[in-house]
Design an enzyme around this catalytic site. Structure first.
Site, PDB file in Angstrom:
ATOM      1  N   LYS A  85       0.837  -1.203   0.000  1.00  0.00           N
ATOM      2  CA  LYS A  85       0.000   0.000   0.000  1.00  0.00           C
ATOM      3  C   LYS A  85       0.872   1.253   0.000  1.00  0.00           C
ATOM      4  O   LYS A  85       1.885   1.307   0.709  1.00  0.00           O
ATOM      5  CB  LYS A  85      -0.911  -0.026   1.225  1.00  0.00           C
ATOM      6  CG  LYS A  85      -1.904   1.127   1.320  1.00  0.00           C
ATOM      7  CD  LYS A  85      -2.759   0.950   2.566  1.00  0.00           C
ATOM      8  CE  LYS A  85      -3.740   2.084   2.771  1.00  0.00           C
ATOM      9  NZ  LYS A  85      -4.580   1.880   3.983  1.00  0.00           N
ATOM     10  N   SER A 160      -9.063   2.838   3.031  1.00  0.00           N
ATOM     11  CA  SER A 160      -8.055   3.405   2.170  1.00  0.00           C
ATOM     12  C   SER A 160      -7.200   2.365   1.445  1.00  0.00           C
ATOM     13  O   SER A 160      -6.417   2.707   0.557  1.00  0.00           O
ATOM     14  CB  SER A 160      -7.145   4.328   2.991  1.00  0.00           C
ATOM     15  OG  SER A 160      -6.501   3.628   4.051  1.00  0.00           O
ATOM     16  N   SER A 184      -9.875   0.297   7.276  1.00  0.00           N
ATOM     17  CA  SER A 184      -9.252   0.448   5.958  1.00  0.00           C
ATOM     18  C   SER A 184      -8.687  -0.828   5.355  1.00  0.00           C
ATOM     19  O   SER A 184      -8.293  -0.834   4.188  1.00  0.00           O
ATOM     20  CB  SER A 184      -8.144   1.505   6.012  1.00  0.00           C
ATOM     21  OG  SER A 184      -8.690   2.786   6.184  1.00  0.00           O
TER      22      SER A 184
END
Length: 469
Positions: A85, A160, A184
């Site tokens: 990520k 996210s 997330s």
């Protein structure tokens, strides 16, 4: 095995295929890079692809494989691809945090969790899309194409960790690294039909930089199977010298927990979350279906009505402070984050919010302590469409977010472990699922229960339309 089957083959199986020399690390990395080149323009799940670096490592690993005298000496995921990520630095690669202001910001070091992933033998494909500074539960940062859900491109994969979830769901990475500061990891897993684990606070190190959100966030795995998620959590977990808080290593491992069905558990169940109210019919039914299966498996069920009202204000204040702590000039931020920046708080207000969060967290842990596991909706309704909030004011957007993600932030506040698992689909074909929440440091119990549910109602065979090419 055809190419589509390979794309959706588990990371553990890919590791076995490499060790038995059925497949080389170079063949596997070339395969995934080709899929990324073809499908990522539609999905927007990767911000950065590091093809040359990945190929170079795969070549080296392929040579090492041919020369290895004992394959048992190779690390567990030798040659298996993975994505990281884009909130976590990877040395030599841009780390944008989802901000156009940082497009040319090249990381000079590996984050601690990235170092552990490398040591396990993984080969990094690239950096996956995140919402701007990781603050939103959908992945549509200014200056980047929106990440899209492989099950239906009109919908978000969540956020996210939206890019990470979309990549795994579409077969553009066998597993992925993500992080969860308010749902997330769990939210994107829910939106994309995956397994996502938010570990207990202290399970995964924040080294070398540290944690600037008072313990609400943790790195965690995204995968298509419970075993892959557990094995990746084994890789990510562990104390790094100087950590302010930590947990002992699991004994024997989280992967081992997938092979040990749990004893009869006392399980609490909720489909309504105060002050938001009742989950949507699809999410409510996902919980009810799971409860029915749990009863068939011999577990004890009790209905509860959790009230998370007290966490909303302090959690929101700490969340807003995280946007300010990113240090990105306001003019480079999207409208929601600009508004959050404008309402930033004083140091005293921040410390008061942290104290309130800790009090609320203690109350949550205490109130749920009679139960081994809590089963809740992951989110209150299925995935929103891409751009659904675009015309709303920031205040309206914040309220919609609170109402959507309501079951998740409480356990970032309390630090308890949680695992999101898929259970089926809406009538429109969007994934739905539930989350299992455990007592502190009981990831092994959650993983064992999730594996039991997976065995009773397999979901790995489901594949999104975009991934079938």
């Amino acid at each position: 095995m055809n190419s589509v089957d390979l794309a959706f083959t588990s990371a553990l199986e890919q590791a076995r295929l490499i060790r038995t020399k059925v497949l080389s690390p170079l063949e596997l990395i070339d395969f995934y890079l080709d899929r990324i080149q073809r499908l990522n323009p539609q999905l927007g799940c990767y911000f950065t692809v590091i093809a040359e670096t990945a190929i170079e490592l795969a070549q080296t690993q392929t040579e090492q494989l041919t020369q290895a005298s004992d394959i048992n000496e190779l690390p567990p995921f030798f040659g298996v691809p993975i994505s990281i990520k884009d909130l976590n630095p990877v040395a030599g690669v841009a780390c944008t945090y989802g901000s156009r202001a940082l497009l040319d910001k090249i990381a000079t070091y590996d984050d601690g969790v990235v170092s552990r992933i490398r040591q396990a033998g993984f080969n990094i494909l690239g950096k996956t899309a995140t919402s701007e500074v990781g603050s939103l539960p959908y992945t549509e940062p200014d200056g980047f194409p929106p990440a899209r859900n492989p099950w239906n491109l009109d919908y978000t994969p969540g956020g996210s960790s939206g890019g990470a979830a979309a990549a795994v769901a579409a077969g553009l990475s066998p597993v992925a690294h993500g992080s969860d500061g308010g749902g997330s990891v769990r939210g994107p897993a829910f939106c994309c039909g995956l397994v996502g684990i938010k570990p207990t606070r202290g399970r995964v190190s924040h080294a070398p930089v540290g944690d600037f959100q008072s313990g609400i966030s943790s790195d965690g795995p995204l995968a298509r199977t419970v075993a892959d998620a557990a094995a990746l959590l084994d890789v990510m977990s562990g104390y790094i010298l100087g950590d302010p808080y930590w947990l002992p290593d699991p004994n024997p491992s989280f992967l081992a927990a997938t092979k040990q069905p749990p004893k009869s558990l006392k399980i609490a169940v909720a489909t309504s979350i105060l002050p938001v109210g009742q989950a949507s019919p699809d999410c409510e039914q996902a919980v009810k279906n799971t409860v029915k299966l749990l009863e068939q498996l011999g577990h004890q069920i009790e209905v509860i009505n959790p009230d998370f009202t007290d966490i909303i204000e302090p959690f929101t204040l700490v969340w807003k402070s995280g946007v300010a702590a990113a240090g990105i000039p306001s003019e480079y931020l999207g409208s929601v984050n600009q508004w959050l920046m404008e309402t930033q708080i004083t140091a005293g207000q921040y410390l008061q919010a942290v104290s309130k969060m800790q009090v609320a967290g203690r109350q949550i842990v205490a109130s749920l302590s009679p139960f081994d596991v809590i089963v809740l909706p992951t989110y209150m309704h299925p995935a929103i469409s891409v751009g659904e909030y675009a015309q709303l004011s920031p205040e309206e957007t914040l309220q919609r977010i609170i109402e959507w993600i309501a079951p998740c932030p409480a356990f970032n506040v309390s630090g308890q472990p949680a695992i999101a698992i898929p259970t089926g689909f809406t009538s429109e074909g969007l994934p739905v699922g539930v989350q299992l929440v455990g007592k502190p440091a009981t990831e092994a119990t959650l993983i064992a229960l999730a594996a039991q549910l997976e065995a009773a109602q397999p979901w790995e065979h489901h594949r999104p339309p975009i991934g079938m090419t």
